[in-house]
Design an enzyme around this catalytic site. Structure first.
Site, short mmCIF file in Angstrom:
data_model
loop_
_atom_site.label_atom_id
_atom_site.label_comp_id
_atom_site.label_asym_id
_atom_site.label_seq_id
_atom_site.Cartn_x
_atom_site.Cartn_y
_atom_site.Cartn_z
N SER A 1 0.89 -0.90 0.41
CA SER A 1 0.17 -0.30 0.23
C SER A 1 0.74 1.34 0.01
O SER A 1 2.27 1.21 0.73
CB SER A 1 -0.68 -0.45 1.43
N TYR A 59 -2.05 0.05 9.42
CA TYR A 59 -2.36 -0.37 8.20
C TYR A 59 -0.70 0.15 7.77
O TYR A 59 -0.75 -1.04 7.20
CB TYR A 59 -3.89 -0.44 7.89
#
Length: 231
Positions: A139, A152
């Site tokens: 990500s 995250y």
């Protein structure tokens, strides 16, 4: 036929990648937590003429990971492992001062520990493949500081580093950490439910992943949208 294990394959990027590989003749071992959605995805993919083993379960369960690798072995081996299953740590995302530590542990278990555990389980078959590859779905939050994305992002940064080290330790394999960029997925909707801005369909970045498999560049970190644009 080459064989791939894809986690988080019932929807979104995982399903789109599975469909693309099936269209190229790959046999697939697919994982997701939701049995119904996984069964539906598998039935659709099987219509493309490939063999599919769909095993519902939690990737943090070592027994489930063993089942995934055993299913791939029955198909003939493991040529590709895609760690796509992800956990946010909190839904919706929250600032670090409010992030439940249990949620952070869950994100680390799913996004990092389970991903490594699956590779460890599959490693002998990957090494025997002669063209073994690992894709760790990363990500941009792993490399950039975005408010509320701390837990995250930290888990994905750890995944990136594991992928980097694995690439050094296993030079015969290709190990790619791939940032898919912004996508319209249920994961993003759960992370930021108030954000209604349009985002690309995961299908749009699949050609970037396929380019890695076609060209087999050096192990490292890649951005799927850039791979698509350069093609």
């Amino acid at each position: 036929m080459p064989v791939a294990i894809i986690t988080g394959a019932s929807k979104g990027l995982g399903r789109a990648l599975a469909e693309a590989l099936a269209g190229r003749g790959w046999d697939l071992v697919l994982d997701a937590r939701g049995a119904g959605a996984l069964r539906e995805a598998a039935e659709g993919i099987e219509k493309l003429g490939t063999r599919v083993a769909a095993l519902a379960g939690d990737v943090t369960d070592a027994g489930h990971r063993s089942e995934l690798v055993a299913a791939a072995a029955e198909f003939g081996g493991v040529d590709l492992v895609v760690s796509n299953a992800s956990a946010l740590g909190a839904e919706p995302l929250v600032r670090l001062d409010a992030l439940p530590l249990e949620g952070l542990r869950r994100a680390l278990e799913v996004n990092v520990v389970a991903a490594l555990g699956l590779v460890q389980e599959a490693l002998p078959l990957l090494q025997a493949s002669g063209a073994g590859a690992v894709i760790a779905v990363s990500s941009d939050a792993a490399a950039e500081a975005y408010e509320t994305w701390g837990g995250y992002g930290a888990s994905k940064a750890a995944l990136d580093h594991l992928a980097s080290v694995l690439g050094e330790e296993e030079p015969a394999l290709r190990v790619w950490a791939v940032d898919p960029g912004d996508m319209a997925t249920e994961l993003y909707a759960a992370a930021v439910p108030d954000d209604s801005a349009p985002r690309p369909d995961p299908v749009s970045v699949v050609p970037g992943f396929l380019r890695l498999l076609d060209e087999r560049p050096a192990s490292g970190r890649y951005a799927a949208p850039a791979l698509v644009e350069e093609r």
